[in-house]
Design a protein around this motif. Structure first.
Motif, PDB file in Angstrom:
ATOM      1  N   ASP A 236       0.819  -1.206   0.000  1.00  0.00           N
ATOM      2  CA  ASP A 236       0.000   0.000   0.000  1.00  0.00           C
ATOM      3  C   ASP A 236       0.858   1.263   0.000  1.00  0.00           C
ATOM      4  O   ASP A 236       0.331   2.364  -0.094  1.00  0.00           O
ATOM      5  CB  ASP A 236      -0.909   0.033   1.238  1.00  0.00           C
ATOM      6  CG  ASP A 236      -1.939  -1.081   1.194  1.00  0.00           C
ATOM      7  OD1 ASP A 236      -2.238  -1.542   0.085  1.00  0.00           O
ATOM      8  OD2 ASP A 236      -2.430  -1.461   2.268  1.00  0.00           O
ATOM      9  N   ALA A 237       2.159   1.117   0.104  1.00  0.00           N
ATOM     10  CA  ALA A 237       3.027   2.283   0.241  1.00  0.00           C
ATOM     11  C   ALA A 237       2.970   3.182  -0.965  1.00  0.00           C
ATOM     12  O   ALA A 237       3.219   4.377  -0.862  1.00  0.00           O
ATOM     13  CB  ALA A 237       4.473   1.832   0.475  1.00  0.00           C
ATOM     14  N   GLU A 238       2.641   2.645  -2.145  1.00  0.00           N
ATOM     15  CA  GLU A 238       2.671   3.460  -3.347  1.00  0.00           C
ATOM     16  C   GLU A 238       1.659   4.602  -3.298  1.00  0.00           C
ATOM     17  O   GLU A 238       1.796   5.589  -4.011  1.00  0.00           O
ATOM     18  CB  GLU A 238       2.409   2.587  -4.569  1.00  0.00           C
ATOM     19  CG  GLU A 238       1.071   1.880  -4.532  1.00  0.00           C
ATOM     20  CD  GLU A 238       0.908   0.894  -5.682  1.00  0.00           C
ATOM     21  OE1 GLU A 238      -0.227   0.487  -5.923  1.00  0.00           O
ATOM     22  OE2 GLU A 238       1.910   0.565  -6.324  1.00  0.00           O
ATOM     23  N   ALA A 239       0.653   4.482  -2.437  1.00  0.00           N
ATOM     24  CA  ALA A 239      -0.354   5.535  -2.332  1.00  0.00           C
ATOM     25  C   ALA A 239       0.019   6.612  -1.338  1.00  0.00           C
ATOM     26  O   ALA A 239      -0.701   7.580  -1.169  1.00  0.00           O
ATOM     27  CB  ALA A 239      -1.703   4.925  -1.933  1.00  0.00           C
ATOM     28  N   VAL A 240       1.143   6.444  -0.659  1.00  0.00           N
ATOM     29  CA  VAL A 240       1.514   7.353   0.414  1.00  0.00           C
ATOM     30  C   VAL A 240       2.528   8.377  -0.076  1.00  0.00           C
ATOM     31  O   VAL A 240       3.560   8.013  -0.622  1.00  0.00           O
ATOM     32  CB  VAL A 240       2.121   6.580   1.599  1.00  0.00           C
ATOM     33  CG1 VAL A 240       2.474   7.524   2.732  1.00  0.00           C
ATOM     34  CG2 VAL A 240       1.133   5.534   2.073  1.00  0.00           C
ATOM     35  N   PRO A 241       2.257   9.685   0.115  1.00  0.00           N
ATOM     36  CA  PRO A 241       3.216  10.698  -0.294  1.00  0.00           C
ATOM     37  C   PRO A 241       4.550  10.497   0.421  1.00  0.00           C
ATOM     38  O   PRO A 241       4.598  10.233   1.603  1.00  0.00           O
ATOM     39  CB  PRO A 241       2.553  12.008   0.154  1.00  0.00           C
ATOM     40  CG  PRO A 241       1.105  11.687   0.287  1.00  0.00           C
ATOM     41  CD  PRO A 241       1.059  10.256   0.717  1.00  0.00           C
ATOM     42  N   GLY A 242       5.628  10.630  -0.333  1.00  0.00           N
ATOM     43  CA  GLY A 242       6.949  10.564   0.274  1.00  0.00           C
ATOM     44  C   GLY A 242       7.485   9.162   0.437  1.00  0.00           C
ATOM     45  O   GLY A 242       8.552   8.966   0.977  1.00  0.00           O
ATOM     46  N   ILE A 243       6.746   8.144  -0.059  1.00  0.00           N
ATOM     47  CA  ILE A 243       7.208   6.769   0.080  1.00  0.00           C
ATOM     48  C   ILE A 243       7.826   6.316  -1.239  1.00  0.00           C
ATOM     49  O   ILE A 243       7.230   6.471  -2.307  1.00  0.00           O
ATOM     50  CB  ILE A 243       6.048   5.825   0.454  1.00  0.00           C
ATOM     51  CG1 ILE A 243       5.424   6.273   1.766  1.00  0.00           C
ATOM     52  CG2 ILE A 243       6.525   4.387   0.558  1.00  0.00           C
ATOM     53  CD1 ILE A 243       6.373   6.275   2.936  1.00  0.00           C
ATOM     54  N   ILE A 244       9.026   5.752  -1.182  1.00  0.00           N
ATOM     55  CA  ILE A 244       9.681   5.259  -2.378  1.00  0.00           C
ATOM     56  C   ILE A 244       9.036   3.940  -2.789  1.00  0.00           C
ATOM     57  O   ILE A 244       8.872   3.042  -1.988  1.00  0.00           O
ATOM     58  CB  ILE A 244      11.178   5.010  -2.108  1.00  0.00           C
ATOM     59  CG1 ILE A 244      11.845   6.305  -1.657  1.00  0.00           C
ATOM     60  CG2 ILE A 244      11.873   4.461  -3.349  1.00  0.00           C
ATOM     61  CD1 ILE A 244      11.822   7.388  -2.676  1.00  0.00           C
ATOM     62  N   THR A 245       8.650   3.815  -4.045  1.00  0.00           N
ATOM     63  CA  THR A 245       8.107   2.550  -4.539  1.00  0.00           C
ATOM     64  C   THR A 245       8.865   2.166  -5.799  1.00  0.00           C
ATOM     65  O   THR A 245       9.542   2.986  -6.428  1.00  0.00           O
ATOM     66  CB  THR A 245       6.606   2.680  -4.866  1.00  0.00           C
ATOM     67  OG1 THR A 245       6.433   3.718  -5.835  1.00  0.00           O
ATOM     68  CG2 THR A 245       5.814   3.030  -3.634  1.00  0.00           C
ATOM     69  N   PHE A 246       8.740   0.918  -6.188  1.00  0.00           N
ATOM     70  CA  PHE A 246       9.454   0.417  -7.348  1.00  0.00           C
ATOM     71  C   PHE A 246       8.456   0.008  -8.413  1.00  0.00           C
ATOM     72  O   PHE A 246       7.387  -0.523  -8.125  1.00  0.00           O
ATOM     73  CB  PHE A 246      10.350  -0.759  -6.950  1.00  0.00           C
ATOM     74  CG  PHE A 246      11.404  -0.351  -5.965  1.00  0.00           C
ATOM     75  CD1 PHE A 246      12.584   0.212  -6.376  1.00  0.00           C
ATOM     76  CD2 PHE A 246      11.177  -0.487  -4.598  1.00  0.00           C
ATOM     77  CE1 PHE A 246      13.544   0.609  -5.465  1.00  0.00           C
ATOM     78  CE2 PHE A 246      12.130  -0.091  -3.682  1.00  0.00           C
ATOM     79  CZ  PHE A 246      13.317   0.452  -4.127  1.00  0.00           C
ATOM     80  N   PRO A 362       8.394  11.429   5.648  1.00  0.00           N
ATOM     81  CA  PRO A 362       7.399  11.953   4.704  1.00  0.00           C
ATOM     82  C   PRO A 362       7.124  13.434   4.910  1.00  0.00           C
ATOM     83  O   PRO A 362       6.592  14.095   4.019  1.00  0.00           O
ATOM     84  CB  PRO A 362       6.155  11.098   4.983  1.00  0.00           C
ATOM     85  CG  PRO A 362       6.337  10.628   6.395  1.00  0.00           C
ATOM     86  CD  PRO A 362       7.813  10.414   6.557  1.00  0.00           C
ATOM     87  N   HIS A 363       7.478  13.974   6.078  1.00  0.00           N
ATOM     88  CA  HIS A 363       7.294  15.407   6.329  1.00  0.00           C
ATOM     89  C   HIS A 363       8.330  16.246   5.584  1.00  0.00           C
ATOM     90  O   HIS A 363       8.161  17.463   5.453  1.00  0.00           O
ATOM     91  CB  HIS A 363       7.397  15.681   7.832  1.00  0.00           C
ATOM     92  CG  HIS A 363       8.653  15.195   8.457  1.00  0.00           C
ATOM     93  ND1 HIS A 363       8.916  13.860   8.648  1.00  0.00           N
ATOM     94  CD2 HIS A 363       9.742  15.853   8.921  1.00  0.00           C
ATOM     95  CE1 HIS A 363      10.100  13.704   9.206  1.00  0.00           C
ATOM     96  NE2 HIS A 363      10.640  14.900   9.379  1.00  0.00           N
ATOM     97  N   VAL A 364       9.393  15.595   5.096  1.00  0.00           N
ATOM     98  CA  VAL A 364      10.424  16.299   4.318  1.00  0.00           C
ATOM     99  C   VAL A 364      10.283  16.000   2.829  1.00  0.00           C
ATOM    100  O   VAL A 364      10.332  16.902   1.999  1.00  0.00           O
ATOM    101  CB  VAL A 364      11.839  15.894   4.794  1.00  0.00           C
ATOM    102  CG1 VAL A 364      12.912  16.571   3.930  1.00  0.00           C
ATOM    103  CG2 VAL A 364      12.043  16.257   6.252  1.00  0.00           C
ATOM    104  N   PHE A 365      10.078  14.709   2.501  1.00  0.00           N
ATOM    105  CA  PHE A 365      10.058  14.298   1.105  1.00  0.00           C
ATOM    106  C   PHE A 365       8.645  14.042   0.577  1.00  0.00           C
ATOM    107  O   PHE A 365       8.490  13.615  -0.565  1.00  0.00           O
ATOM    108  CB  PHE A 365      10.904  13.031   0.930  1.00  0.00           C
ATOM    109  CG  PHE A 365      12.335  13.209   1.365  1.00  0.00           C
ATOM    110  CD1 PHE A 365      13.221  13.925   0.583  1.00  0.00           C
ATOM    111  CD2 PHE A 365      12.786  12.686   2.569  1.00  0.00           C
ATOM    112  CE1 PHE A 365      14.535  14.096   0.976  1.00  0.00           C
ATOM    113  CE2 PHE A 365      14.099  12.847   2.970  1.00  0.00           C
ATOM    114  CZ  PHE A 365      14.977  13.562   2.172  1.00  0.00           C
ATOM    115  N   GLY A 366       7.635  14.264   1.400  1.00  0.00           N
ATOM    116  CA  GLY A 366       6.254  14.063   0.986  1.00  0.00           C
ATOM    117  C   GLY A 366       5.371  15.202   1.448  1.00  0.00           C
ATOM    118  O   GLY A 366       5.831  16.338   1.624  1.00  0.00           O
TER     119      GLY A 366
END
Length: 526
Positions: A236-246, A362-366
């Motif tokens: 489910d991480a792909e839906a989260v701002p700031g989360i790296i996905t592949f 995520p507070h920095v990169f999202g």
């Protein structure tokens, strides 16, 4: 057939009981209380209100469902003989299961039922907590585990936290979806002189004193955006701002670098170190380096960490630079061996830690918003908990490779989060004394194996005592080791300066040098 009038006794203080309610209680021949365990009952007795309670049903029934059904039956049976006033704690319309059941049963039997408005503890809680229920407050019973699963996503008031056992079960359920150290609020006796409304850590919930029938808990929502990081599974991480996905096959893959500024950071080149290590490990390289395995140089990593810490404690900048290099060499060494075995390589190590840092910030990169470092830690723990779903047991994650004192400290801290802990430091100190006595008995008996075991128990108990007093034992002992080494070096210098040998001095004379070293330390600290 009489009328059933349902009233509330308010949150606790007599002043919160309405005049209308008091009048109904005084003037009805049949007054039934769901429970007489409530602060206002003493005032009812002073006012000569005649009542019966349903407390006896709690002792007879096997479950709360049976209790509630029996209460409804009793009140409906009394209505066959005339009017009844049924009184419940708080407000009849707030978290009162018997009222819900009674409305349905009364309608089915054709019994007239009237509900009078009353003040709830919630009215006081809104003031104490400074919250507005219009923001989506949800109110649930402590045993409503299905609703607890959404904790952290919206304001949540949990009622009926009436015992330590209930609080413990509630805590465990909440810790499935929230970090162990998430800040919640402990509410008790609102409106009374000894009212409590204070923030606590989630893992401390069932360790609060005086938990009783007037206890509730408030779980505030996570900081804006933080709830997005508590996903059901890693996919489910792909839906989260700031989360790296592949990327899936055929899609363009995103890299951690995409989240970093294009300029503003220095470029550092680790390749020369990787090249040197590769050369050392090649067939015509260094025989010693080629013979090493992950396990054979395990102690080297630990040694380098401690040498770096020593440089930090001494504020030795040159030493810090050198020891960090040695530590980095150990990382590259292990990565090279893993690459040769086809497990992973140095780039995998770098990519994984970069991805982790971005994912946990995520507070920095999202788009997640945080107000302070406490919010950052809440986010970090929530994300970490989702990443480490393979950890099924309380003590999972405490490495066996840690130094013994540090491992003991972490094991105790983990156990304490689920309530397995002494209540106060005085109890821990008594345990230390007990273990010292058992050690002395083993030594006097000449049982070396038992003495070794008892010494371990003594050290473990001392670590626990340190933890209860906010002291990290590993740091404390390291400081003592450093002081001993420094003072002993001074004694050695004095012996050498005298032109004599160690055997020429008495222990008292050596102690005098030791005391001089302590005095010099004291003066340097001023």
């Amino acid at each position: 057939m009489g009328t059933i009038t349902i009233v509330g006794l308010g949150p606790g203080a007599v002043g919160h009981l309405s005049l209308e309610t008091m009048g109904l209680l005084k003037n009805c021949a049949q007054v039934i209380l769901r429970t007489a365990v409530h602060p206002t009952v003493a005032e009812l007795e002073k006012q000569n209100v005649k009542f019966t309670s349903c407390d006896d049903l709690y002792e007879k029934a096997a479950s709360f469902e049976e209790v509630y059904d029996s209460v409804v039956e009793r009140v409906l049976a009394a209505a066959q003989n005339g009017d009844v006033v049924y009184a419940v704690p708080g407000s009849p319309l707030v978290a009162e299961k018997t009222v819900v059941l009674m409305r349905t049963a009364a309608k089915a039997q054709g019994v007239k039922l009237v509900i009078k408005p009353s003040m709830s503890f919630l009215d006081l809680a809104y003031v104490e907590l400074g919250i507005d229920p219009i923001a989506g407050l949800q109110i649930i019973d402590a045993q409503d585990f299905a609703e607890i699963a959404s904790a952290g996503q919206h304001p949540l008031m949990i009622t009926q936290v009436y015992s330590q056992m209930v609080a413990g079960d509630l805590k465990i359920a909440l810790m499935d979806v929230l970090p162990d150290e998430y800040e919640i609020y402990f509410l008790r006796n609102l409106g009374l002189p000894d009212e409590e409304c204070r923030p606590i850590k989630l893992f401390e919930l069932d360790r609060q004193p005086n938990i009783d029938h007037l206890t509730s808990a408030y779980v505030p929502p996570m900081p804006e955006g933080a709830e997005d990081t508590v996903f059901e599974n890693v996919d489910d991480a792909e839906a989260v701002p700031g989360i790296i996905t592949f990327a899936e096959e055929g899609e363009e893959e995103g890299y951690a670098e995409d989240f970093l500024p294009e300029a503003g950071f220095d470029d550092f080149d680790i390749q020369p170190l990787a090249d040197v290590m590769r050369t050392l490990r090649e067939p015509d390289g260094c025989p010693w380096d080629r013979e090493q395995t992950h396990k054979s140089i395990r102690s080297n990593m630990i040694e380098e960490v401690y040498e770096y810490l020593e440089a930090v404690d001494a504020d030795d900048v040159d030493g810090m630079r050198e020891e960090l290099g040695d530590l980095l060499m150990q990382v590259v060494f292990h990565a090279r061996m893993a690459q040769e075995a086809g497990r992973f390589d140095l780039q995998d190590v770098i990519d994984e830690v970069v991805d982790k840092l971005i994912r946990r910030h995520p507070h920095v990169f999202g788009d997640t918003h945080v107000d302070n470092s406490d919010d950052v830690l809440v986010n970090w723990e929530a994300i970490k908990k989702q990443e480490k779903q393979e950890r099924k047991h309380v003590l999972d994650g405490v490495s066996q490779g840690l130094p013994a004192l540090l491992r003991a400290y972490k094991l105790q801290s983990k156990a304490a989060k689920v309530g397995f802990d002494w209540q106060d430091s005085a109890s821990v100190w008594a345990k230390v004394q007990e273990e010292l006595g058992e050690l002395q008995e083993a030594l006097q008996a000449g049982d070396k194996a038992a003495a070794e075991s008892e010494l371990g128990d003594v050290l473990f108990a001392v670590v626990n005592y340190a933890r209860h007093n906010g002291i990290e034992p590993e740091v404390a002992l390291d400081g003592t080791n450093n002081r001993f080494a420094s003072r002993f070096n001074y004694v050695e210098e004095q012996v050498e300066a005298s032109g004599k040998t160690w055997q020429d001095f008495t222990l008292n004379e050596l102690d005098e040098f030791w005391n001089q070293a302590k005095e010099l330390e004291r003066k340097s600290d001023l």
